[in-house]
Motif scaffolding. Structure first.
Motif, mmCIF file in Angstrom:
data_model
loop_
_atom_site.group_PDB
_atom_site.id
_atom_site.type_symbol
_atom_site.label_atom_id
_atom_site.label_comp_id
_atom_site.label_asym_id
_atom_site.label_seq_id
_atom_site.Cartn_x
_atom_site.Cartn_y
_atom_site.Cartn_z
ATOM 1 N N UNK A 2 0.840 -1.190 0.000
ATOM 2 C CA UNK A 2 0.000 0.000 0.000
ATOM 3 C C UNK A 2 0.879 1.245 0.000
ATOM 4 N N UNK A 3 0.575 2.167 -0.899
ATOM 5 C CA UNK A 3 1.283 3.449 -0.951
ATOM 6 C C UNK A 3 0.264 4.534 -0.661
ATOM 7 N N UNK A 4 0.529 5.345 0.360
ATOM 8 C CA UNK A 4 -0.378 6.423 0.724
ATOM 9 C C UNK A 4 -0.090 7.625 -0.174
ATOM 10 N N UNK A 13 1.877 12.867 -8.701
ATOM 11 C CA UNK A 13 0.887 11.897 -9.166
ATOM 12 C C UNK A 13 0.979 11.702 -10.679
ATOM 13 N N UNK A 14 1.082 12.811 -11.413
ATOM 14 C CA UNK A 14 1.173 12.732 -12.878
ATOM 15 C C UNK A 14 2.442 12.015 -13.324
ATOM 16 N N UNK A 15 3.574 12.384 -12.746
ATOM 17 C CA UNK A 15 4.825 11.769 -13.181
ATOM 18 C C UNK A 15 4.885 10.294 -12.797
ATOM 19 N N UNK A 16 4.348 9.942 -11.638
ATOM 20 C CA UNK A 16 4.323 8.537 -11.233
ATOM 21 C C UNK A 16 3.397 7.734 -12.138
#
Length: 141
Positions: A2-4, A13-16
């Motif tokens: 789980x990644x918070x 968020x976009x780059x990931x």
């Protein structure tokens, strides 16, 4: 695992998401012996028609040297051809070969199937991402 992600910035968020999507697509493209970068280069060439390396690099928002390496690999595989521009012998034009177009058709079919199964056909998300890219792309004026 789980990644918070609740406190991640929009940029993170976009780059990931982009990195994970590219990795996933590279895994799918292994059987076709092509990378994500090669696939999107073929698509851009198919959409633009014959174009110079510098123009293609600008279109794809990468350095000309980076584009040169991608095109060299594609040419070695017979997926693109490069020839001197008849109106300006200093300029080399690149185009997708018939073999490259056949591969591109296979890639497009694979992507449509994968996008449908992964529910990535969200038009609202697509339009928001396009708006972000448009807003952040430096003008060439």
């Amino acid at each position: 695992m789980y990644v918070n992600t609740a406190h991640w910035t929009t940029s993170r968020l976009l780059s990931t998401a982009a990195r994970l999507n590219e990795h996933h697509q590279n895994q799918q493209l292994l059987d076709l012996n092509v990378t994500h970068a090669s696939a999107i280069t073929l698509k851009a060439l198919s959409d633009s028609g014959p174009i110079s390396q510098a123009s293609l690099a600008a279109l794809m928002q990468v350095q000309s040297q980076t584009m040169g390496k991608i095109l060299e690999k594609l040419e070695l595989k017979g997926l693109v051809s490069r020839s001197r521009n008849t109106s300006d012998a200093r300029s080399i034009r690149t185009r997708v070969t018939a073999r490259g177009q056949t591969l591109l058709d296979s890639i497009e079919q694979m992507r449509r199937t994968a996008a449908e199964s992964a529910m990535l056909q969200d038009e609202i998300l697509r339009s928001q991402l396009i708006a972000i890219i448009t807003r952040l792309t430096p003008s060439t004026a």
